[in-house]
Design a protein around this motif. Structure first.
Motif, short mmCIF file in Angstrom:
data_model
loop_
_atom_site.label_atom_id
_atom_site.label_comp_id
_atom_site.label_asym_id
_atom_site.label_seq_id
_atom_site.Cartn_x
_atom_site.Cartn_y
_atom_site.Cartn_z
N LYS A 165 -44.90 29.74 0.62
CA LYS A 165 -44.41 31.24 0.41
C LYS A 165 -44.67 31.82 -1.03
O LYS A 165 -44.18 32.82 -1.45
N LEU A 201 -43.42 31.05 -4.06
CA LEU A 201 -42.54 31.60 -4.89
C LEU A 201 -42.00 30.58 -6.18
O LEU A 201 -42.36 29.43 -6.02
N GLN A 258 -26.34 43.70 -2.30
CA GLN A 258 -27.04 42.52 -1.84
C GLN A 258 -27.56 41.80 -3.25
O GLN A 258 -27.19 40.64 -3.68
N ILE A 259 -28.52 42.51 -3.99
CA ILE A 259 -29.50 42.05 -4.99
C ILE A 259 -28.57 41.76 -6.18
O ILE A 259 -28.49 40.68 -6.81
N CYS A 307 -37.82 32.99 -8.90
CA CYS A 307 -37.55 33.70 -7.81
C CYS A 307 -36.80 32.92 -6.48
O CYS A 307 -36.41 33.26 -5.56
N ILE A 342 -32.99 32.96 -5.91
CA ILE A 342 -32.64 34.36 -5.20
C ILE A 342 -33.24 34.64 -3.88
O ILE A 342 -32.59 35.30 -3.35
N ALA A 343 -34.44 34.01 -3.75
CA ALA A 343 -35.02 34.02 -2.52
C ALA A 343 -33.87 33.44 -1.33
O ALA A 343 -33.83 34.12 -0.15
N LEU A 366 -31.19 35.63 -0.23
CA LEU A 366 -31.86 36.88 0.62
C LEU A 366 -32.29 36.48 1.86
O LEU A 366 -31.92 37.28 2.87
N ILE A 367 -32.85 35.37 2.16
CA ILE A 367 -33.42 34.63 3.46
C ILE A 367 -32.27 34.43 4.26
O ILE A 367 -32.12 34.95 5.61
#
Lengths: 311, 205
Positions: free
Chosen positions: A139, A141, A191-192, A232, A235-236, A239-240
């Motif tokens: 991915k 990241l 969200q972020i 990242c 934080i990924a 979000l996923i």
């Protein structure tokens, strides 16, 4: 006394009756076969021509009963007990499927549920995050920290462990916030902001707690904590989680797999880079360029995991 | 604290001598992950440029109001706000490109380069200089993304901006995701080589 016993027996019979009926004249086992196959096993042999009539079967995913899955072919094993339904498109085996079969006498037997065991499903999320969809190698990241802290094995291990802990804690906290605040109040657009705030909060909390509880551990791991924020991957994961609408256990498995995958990637990379220090590398490739090429080779090796399905 | 560089010098510094991708080696994830075509690189570059410029200006405006002990959380929240803006804007107006870039737009919030510029530049300098510095860094990132995207698209699918220019596909390997590592590594080595050759001709080595 006697009457009460009779009532109880009657009630018990009433409850058990559907179960007994199902077991007596119907499918004894149902499971997924290949990616487009459902296998039904009968307690006794059944007639081949009857079993091979596609009009007898209706299959759909439990979530949307309106979409009937189209059967392409029906195979019956030689002893006549196993019927495998082959579908035109591959099935999403993570979802529960419902099979209904119409009997010879016109009776319809409703709702045989075909599903994978939930534990197997959870483990498949873990394996997927760990190997198949490794966050670093497939991915792409968290590369800044990945290249920054993979120079020594000890550093790599420390970073990976701290990272996994922070990731699991922050992902679970994000799940609570997402389920109980963001969704009910329709604040999805935040969200972020919320997730990055929670991650910073977790890092700060781990920092403070570790400093008080175990100063020795803090001295060896503390420096990595600052780096975790600027990564990242961390934080990924929330979000996923939000985009797949995972539940608590799934979020836990995802974050554990992501952290473990990062640890694995860091350890592999640091092992190679310790050897690279001794190798004779052209001056233009010294440092980062050769590290990128090595990472590219790892990424190609990790492609080999794609399609891996253990459960 | 006065800044003695002109706006042009600030921009050229971001693009050349302190290029975020090739020189500082920060924010590598998208450079490897989604730089398969020029358009992808350009789109994410524009998003980063937007976030960088606006965050720099915001922090510079409020630099006297922010207590030093909470500056890092403040930076993070400022960046997160602007990322949300660009994320929602892209999702609304360019849904196709947004779908291609996937999660990377949201991940701009964790890009080290933006926080670093806020910490090193915007919290000390004037609004005007911060604007140019942010513009330079954002442009530097965009140029880096476009260059990598150009190489990968040309070699991988023989096309530029989706138009077929070569008529054949020289190295299909470059369009594979894992080739991002190789392209970035080789380009870094290439820039190192130029630098070494330049120093050698000047007689410095």
């Amino acid at each position: 006394m006697h009457r009460i016993l009779t009532y109880w027996t009657a009630a018990l019979l009433f409850i058990l009756a559907p179960v007994c009926l199902h077991a007596a004249d119907f499918v004894s086992e149902q499971r997924f076969g290949d990616e487009n196959e459902i296998i039904l096993t009968y307690p006794a042999a059944i007639d081949k021509t009857v079993a091979q009539n596609p009009a007898r079967y209706t299959v759909f995913e439990e979530a949307d009963p309106d979409i009937r899955l189209e059967i392409q072919k029906i195979d019956v094993s030689d002893d006549g007990r196993k019927v495998s339904l082959l579908f035109k498109e591959s099935l999403n085996t993570a979802k529960t499927h419902v099979v209904s079969v119409r009997g010879d006498d016109g009776r319809e037997i409703e709702g045989i549920q075909v599903k994978k065991s939930y534990l197997g499903y959870l483990l498949s999320i873990l394996i997927s995050a760990l190997l198949v969809n490794n966050f670093v190698f497939t991915k792409y990241l968290g590369l800044c920290v990945f290249f920054g802290t993979s120079k020594r094995k000890t550093t790599a291990k420390g970073m990976g462990v701290v990272f996994t802990i922070v990731m699991v804690v922050s992902a679970l906290m994000s799940w609570f916030f997402y389920q109980f605040i963001l969704i009910p109040y329709d604040l999805n657009f935040l969200q972020i902001v919320v997730f990055i705030g929670l991650v910073s909060l977790t890092v700060q909390a781990v920092d403070t707690i570790l400093r008080k509880v175990n100063p020795i551990l803090f001295n060896s791991f503390g420096v990595f904590l600052v780096l975790v924020i600027a990564n990242c991957v961390i934080i990924a994961v929330p979000l996923i989680m939000a985009s797949n609408n995972y539940n608590f256990a799934e979020t836990f498995m995802l974050s554990l797999g992501a952290g473990g995958g990062f640890l694995l990637a860091l350890y592999l990379m640091s092992s190679v880079r310790e050897r690279l220090d001794l190798a004779n590398i052209p001056p233009t490739f010294k440092g980062l360029p050769i590290a990128f090429i090595v990472a590219g080779q790892f990424a190609m090796a990790f492609l080999g995991f794609s399609g891996l399905q253990l459960f | 604290m006065a800044n003695d560089k002109t706006s042009m010098q600030l921009i050229s510094r971001g693009i050349l001598s302190e290029n975020p991708i090739f020189k500082l080696a920060l924010s590598m994830c998208p450079a490897v992950g989604i730089s398969t075509t020029v358009i992808n690189g350009l789109m994410l570059g524009v998003a980063v440029l937007f976030v960088q410029v606006f965050s720099s200006v915001t922090i510079s405006l409020f630099k006297n109001k922010i207590h030093p002990r909470i500056r890092i959380p403040t930076y993070t929240l400022t960046i997160a706000t602007w990322v949300t803006v660009i994320d929602l804007a892209l999702a609304a107006y360019l849904p196709d490109a947004y779908a291609r870039m996937g999660i990377f737009v949201k991940l701009i919030v964790a890009f080290a380069i933006i926080t670093m510029r806020l910490e090193m530049f915007a919290c000390k300098e004037s609004v005007n200089d911060s604007f140019w510095d942010g513009l330079g860094m954002g442009l530097g990132f965009m140029v880096g993304m476009v260059v990598i995207g150009f190489v990968r698209e040309l070699l991988g699918s023989g096309a530029i901006f989706g138009y077929d220019v070569l008529g054949f596909k020289p190295l299909l390997f470059f369009i594979l995701p894992s080739a991002g590592f190789f392209v970035v590594g080789l380009m870094m080595a290439f820039f190192n080589w130029i630098e070494l050759a330049y120093k050698r001709t000047k007689g410095k080595i």
